[in-house]
Scaffold this active site. Structure first.
Site, PDB file in Angstrom:
ATOM      1  N   SER A 113      26.954  -8.504  21.148  1.00 54.88           N
ATOM      2  CA  SER A 113      26.073  -9.666  21.058  1.00 54.88           C
ATOM      3  C   SER A 113      24.866  -9.462  21.949  1.00 54.88           C
ATOM      4  O   SER A 113      24.985  -8.917  23.058  1.00 54.88           O
ATOM      5  CB  SER A 113      26.835 -10.925  21.478  1.00 54.88           C
ATOM      6  OG  SER A 113      26.036 -12.075  21.331  1.00 54.88           O
ATOM      7  N   ALA A 114      23.712  -9.921  21.505  1.00 51.54           N
ATOM      8  CA  ALA A 114      22.466  -9.677  22.234  1.00 51.54           C
ATOM      9  C   ALA A 114      22.358 -10.469  23.525  1.00 51.54           C
ATOM     10  O   ALA A 114      21.887  -9.962  24.541  1.00 51.54           O
ATOM     11  CB  ALA A 114      21.272 -10.004  21.336  1.00 51.54           C
ATOM     12  N   HIS A 115      22.782 -11.726  23.519  1.00 54.64           N
ATOM     13  CA  HIS A 115      22.464 -12.585  24.665  1.00 54.64           C
ATOM     14  C   HIS A 115      23.283 -12.252  25.900  1.00 54.64           C
ATOM     15  O   HIS A 115      22.964 -12.712  26.998  1.00 54.64           O
ATOM     16  CB  HIS A 115      22.606 -14.065  24.291  1.00 54.64           C
ATOM     17  CG  HIS A 115      24.011 -14.566  24.175  1.00 54.64           C
ATOM     18  ND1 HIS A 115      24.605 -15.320  25.157  1.00 54.64           N
ATOM     19  CD2 HIS A 115      24.927 -14.440  23.187  1.00 54.64           C
ATOM     20  CE1 HIS A 115      25.831 -15.646  24.782  1.00 54.64           C
ATOM     21  NE2 HIS A 115      26.046 -15.124  23.602  1.00 54.64           N
ATOM     22  N   CYS A 161      32.557 -20.496  25.518  1.00 55.22           N
ATOM     23  CA  CYS A 161      32.539 -20.801  24.087  1.00 55.22           C
ATOM     24  C   CYS A 161      33.590 -21.833  23.710  1.00 55.22           C
ATOM     25  O   CYS A 161      34.380 -21.645  22.801  1.00 55.22           O
ATOM     26  CB  CYS A 161      32.732 -19.518  23.289  1.00 55.22           C
ATOM     27  SG  CYS A 161      31.383 -18.343  23.492  1.00 55.22           S
ATOM     28  N   THR A 167      18.457 -13.203   4.340  1.00 53.93           N
ATOM     29  CA  THR A 167      17.258 -12.607   4.906  1.00 53.93           C
ATOM     30  C   THR A 167      17.449 -12.374   6.404  1.00 53.93           C
ATOM     31  O   THR A 167      17.876 -13.265   7.138  1.00 53.93           O
ATOM     32  CB  THR A 167      16.037 -13.516   4.671  1.00 53.93           C
ATOM     33  OG1 THR A 167      15.861 -13.681   3.262  1.00 53.93           O
ATOM     34  CG2 THR A 167      14.781 -12.902   5.279  1.00 53.93           C
ATOM     35  N   THR A 205      30.728 -13.863  17.255  1.00 53.04           N
ATOM     36  CA  THR A 205      31.727 -14.674  16.553  1.00 53.04           C
ATOM     37  C   THR A 205      31.727 -14.370  15.061  1.00 53.04           C
ATOM     38  O   THR A 205      32.793 -14.192  14.444  1.00 53.04           O
ATOM     39  CB  THR A 205      31.475 -16.173  16.805  1.00 53.04           C
ATOM     40  OG1 THR A 205      31.587 -16.440  18.209  1.00 53.04           O
ATOM     41  CG2 THR A 205      32.470 -17.035  16.046  1.00 53.04           C
TER      42      THR A 205
END
Length: 348
Positions: A164-166, A291, A202, A72
């Site tokens: 996206s990782a998930h 989502c 960071t 997103t």
């Protein structure tokens, strides 16, 4: 007690053991990647290793991988300040930024006549239908395809891509915008100049480490034919249901689809009802995109394809993964068909 069956991989995939191990190891890295001392350099090395893993798995060597909080945020970074065209089948993360006027045919395919000002997904999260991406495309959402479908960013024709990782077994809350060298990207989060000055803050090194490990493992699965096995299970599911419930519509079945995705609807049987009913029976499925803050509504994707609002509200999505088994599929089909029989009896 019978174990629950998870069939909602398109919403999020279970965390891979490789990602878990990488994240645990990263917890002991105490440095800030922006610091120049040894501890900082160790943290920076972890970030850059994961960046290389993601780039290699995505076929994006020579491109810029910009880590974000997810697809997103990557969509916002890619689309903000641009006048982009798109279609109503795009995920809301992209749909919020495009005009949505491109036509969609009854099979879920989009015709693009001006790729340089267009955002187009590679694969739809609800139907699994895969698009042919034109060369010179401005932005592509490849979140659902990455890890399940052979894709190389360098050959995709897109200037930017969201991932996206998930969705492939990494942690939630980490994603990336992948950008061709020379493509202008205006920073939306400003400050310390991290991520090549395009996304300050960071770095989430724990999430980044998990993303890198998951991407590498997912690429291995794809190369070893894991998703071909998953596709066979999906086909068994659809054949079993079709044999006993001929009124069932399998959306996009005649098109190229993600190997794990089945979008099915029985007119008049609300998807929301099916999701709740099957959840109580021990099966996790969904109705539409995940989502929407828990909201269940008629699928904008299916309505764009020409389905009525009532039919679009009757769709469910079953999405399998590497952990799915034939027993899972057959148990689901048997349970779903029994619930369908009860629905028919009530409607008679």
């Amino acid at each position: 007690m019978t174990a629950r069956v998870y069939l909602d991989y398109n919403a999020t995939a279970p965390l891979r053991p490789e990602a878990r191990a990488a994240m645990i190891a990263a917890m002991d890295v105490i440095g800030n990647p922006s610091s120049v001392h040894a501890e900082g350099r160790a943290a920076k090395a972890l970030v850059e290793r994961a960046r290389a893993q993601v780039a290699a798995a995505f076929g994006a060597d020579g491109a810029d991988v910009i880590f974000t909080s997810g697809a997103t945020e990557a969509a916002a970074l890619a689309c903000a300040g641009r006048e982009l065209r798109g279609a109503a089948i795009e995920h809301d993360a992209v749909g919020a930024w495009v005009d949505g006027t491109l036509g969609v045919d009854p099979h879920g395919r989009v015709h693009v006549d001006a790729p340089e000002i267009t955002a187009l997904q590679l694969a739809n999260s609800e139907t699994g239908v895969v698009q042919d991406l034109p060369q010179g495309l401005a932005v592509s959402d490849m979140t659902q395809a990455f890890g399940k479908w052979p894709v190389a960013f360098n050959w995709s024709g897109a200037g930017m891509a969201l991932i996206s990782a998930h969705k492939l077994g990494g942690p939630k809350g980490i994603g990336a915008l992948v950008v061709r060298r020379g493509t202008e990207v205006a920073a939306q989060i400003r400050g310390g100049g991290q991520e090549m000055g395009r996304r300050s803050g960071t770095e989430n090194i724990i999430g980044i480490a998990g993303f890198g490990a998951a991407a590498e493992a997912a690429a291995g699965d794809l190369a070893q034919g894991v998703w071909a096995r998953v596709e066979k299970l999906r086909n068994i599911l659809e054949k079993t249901i079709a044999a006993s419930a001929k009124e069932t519509i399998f959306v996009g079945k005649e098109m190229a689809r993600l190997p794990n995705t089945s979008c099915l609807l029985v007119p008049g049987w609300k998807g929301e009802t099916q999701v709740v009913t099957m959840d109580l029976a021990g099966f996790a499925i969904s109705a539409g995109s995940a989502c929407s803050s828990g909201k269940v509504r008629a699928s904008h994707t299916l309505m764009a394809m020409g389905y009525s609002a009532d039919d679009a509200a009757s769709a469910i999505r079953v999405s399998l993964g590497p952990g799915s088994t034939e027993e899972d599929v057959m148990r689901f089909a048997e349970c779903w068909l029994k619930r369908l029989g009860k629905h028919r009896a009530r409607a008679a």
